[in-house]
Design an enzyme around this catalytic site. Structure first.
Site, PDB file in Angstrom:
ATOM      1  CG  HIS A 168      -0.593   0.276   2.477  1.00 62.39           C
ATOM      2  ND1 HIS A 168      -0.485   1.577   3.020  1.00 62.39           N
ATOM      3  CD2 HIS A 168      -0.434  -0.738   3.542  1.00 62.39           C
ATOM      4  CE1 HIS A 168       0.082   1.286   4.198  1.00 62.39           C
ATOM      5  NE2 HIS A 168       0.436   0.059   4.751  1.00 62.39           N
ATOM      6  CG  ASP A 209       2.308   0.980   8.104  1.00 66.40           C
ATOM      7  OD1 ASP A 209       2.147   0.580   7.179  1.00 66.40           O
ATOM      8  OD2 ASP A 209       1.429   0.993   8.936  1.00 66.40           O
ATOM      9  CD  GLU A 245      -3.273  -1.022   5.013  1.00 63.48           C
ATOM     10  OE1 GLU A 245      -3.178  -2.289   5.594  1.00 63.48           O
ATOM     11  OE2 GLU A 245      -3.051  -0.168   5.468  1.00 63.48           O
ATOM     12  CD  GLU A 246      -2.317   2.763   7.310  1.00 63.18           C
ATOM     13  OE1 GLU A 246      -3.167   2.100   8.067  1.00 63.18           O
ATOM     14  OE2 GLU A 246      -1.066   2.335   7.385  1.00 63.18           O
ATOM     15  CG  ASP A 254       1.729  -3.127   5.397  1.00 60.98           C
ATOM     16  OD1 ASP A 254       2.191  -2.221   5.900  1.00 60.98           O
ATOM     17  OD2 ASP A 254       0.238  -3.245   5.334  1.00 60.98           O
ATOM     18  CG  HIS A 277      -0.748   4.072  12.172  1.00 62.69           C
ATOM     19  ND1 HIS A 277      -1.887   3.580  12.040  1.00 62.69           N
ATOM     20  CD2 HIS A 277       0.116   3.187  11.129  1.00 62.69           C
ATOM     21  CE1 HIS A 277      -2.096   2.786  11.070  1.00 62.69           C
ATOM     22  NE2 HIS A 277      -0.815   2.581  10.387  1.00 62.69           N
TER      23      HIS A 277
HETATM   24 ZN   LIG Z   1       0.463  -0.777   6.828  1.00 58.96          ZN
END
Ligand SMILES: [Zn+2]
Length: 358
Positions: free
Chosen positions: A77, A181, A210-211, A233, A324
């Site tokens: 992603h 990420d 994706e998120e 990922d 994140h």
């Molecule tokens: Zn990810």
């Protein structure tokens, strides 16, 4: 024994530079254009077909030589978590919504880049000095926060995305950046397209959104209709030394222990034949690997394995700390071993892998 193609290879200066460009690019879900542009530039000279689909996924095909080859989908992603400006309150102040999973604790006081021009701003909170009594102990409510571009210069607008203003750096054996990420996965997939082996038809999907629920991967898997899928990922490592003295049962992956192969997560039970094949490859080629601890989280595999009549799928991640959040840390050696494991696994892949017993 399997012959290793890239076992001795190191991540090159050029590959670090590519990761740097990918990490510094802003691509909050639904606005992945900046990363898509880098991907297209990198893969075009090496691909047989390149297509940008209706949602913005980049779909790349590289045919092997021969007939009845396995169609192998690799997905990474492109998007990252971030913010979206939702209301202009005047004087350079904007209300926002969070895009993807982000905690308010990670937002207050952080510098951000807004929109495609990376306009600098900050996420503001009422000053601590003006709090009363228990205010200081209260958890932060996202509703109390705002983005301040101080004051508006007319270039930002409602609908613009914002990301943490974190510049990529190499820190000895590690890299630090925002959105590792999943720019680590994107950089890995670019490399695999450049060195696609002749024994398979490679179908690379650089996915969007994706998120916010793997929306891009769903249509990409339908379009490719592959025989199997491997999802690349970057997964959280929770391996801090405080728990290192004893057996650490709380980490889900560890830095420095190699690529993390998924057995299960919140959205997918990986195909046992593919788990076994990856482990056999790693052991035959003496590549370090780890099994990601089952539990929460998920990847694009969640939607890919349920597409059409079912697609055997497995995820492999480069572990990273503090995903994140404004900055993650990952080990270059884990990235290198992930790349080697995947390159080796692909170059020996035959239909026998799926004919094996579960
Ligand atoms: Zn990810």
């Amino acid at each position: 024994m399997m012959a290793s193609q890239q076992n001795s290879s190191q991540i090159s200066e050029e590959q670090i530079k590519l990761l740097e460009r990918l990490s510094n690019a802003c691509a909050v879900s639904g606005d992945e254009g900046e990363v898509r542009k880098i991907v297209l530039n990198e893969v075009k000279p090496h691909a047989d077909e390149v297509k940008v689909d209706a949602l913005g996924n980049v779909l790349v095909t590289k045919h092997g030589s021969g007939e009845h080859l396995l169609r192998v989908m690799l997905a990474a992603h492109m998007d990252e978590v971030g913010l979206m400006l939702t209301h202009d309150d005047g004087d350079g102040i904007y209300r926002f919504d969070v895009v993807g999973s982000l905690s308010a604790n990670d937002l207050a006081g952080k510098a951000v880049w807004i929109g495609r021009e990376h306009i600098p701003g900050v996420i503001g909170l009422k000053p601590l000095h003006l709090g009363h009594g228990d205010d200081r102990k209260k958890p932060i409510d996202i509703e109390e926060l705002h983005v301040d571009v101080g004051p508006a210069r007319g270039k930002e607008k409602v609908g613009d995305r914002a990301t943490f203003a974190t510049t990529f750096m190499q820190l000895g054996p590690s890299v630090r950046g925002k959105a590792l990420d999943n720019r680590l996965g994107v950089a890995t997939l670019i490399e695999l397209v450049k060195h696609a082996p002749p024994n398979i038809d490679l179908q690379a999907a650089f996915t969007v959104q994706e998120e916010i629920g793997s929306r891009g991967a769903r249509v990409a898997a339908f379009a490719f209709n592959p025989d199997l899928a491997i999802i690349l990922d970057s997964t959280p490592a929770y391996d801090l030394p405080a728990w290192d003295a004893d057996e650490n049962v709380r980490y889900n992956t560890r830095l420095g222990a190699g690529p993390a192969i998924y057995v299960s997560d919140a959205g997918t039970l990986s195909d046992p034949r593919l788990i076994r094949y990856l482990i056999q490859t790693a052991e035959a080629d003496k590549i370090p690997y780890q099994l990601r601890q089952p539990g929460g989280g998920g990847t694009d595999a969640a939607v890919i394995h349920r597409q059409r009549e079912g697609i055997p799928s497995v995820s492999v991640s480069v572990p990273g700390r503090y995903h994140h959040s404004p900055a993650s840390i990952a080990r270059i050696s884990d990235w290198q071993h992930t790349l080697t494991l995947l390159a080796d696994a692909l170059s020996h892949l035959t239909p026998d892998v799926l004919a094996a017993e579960r």
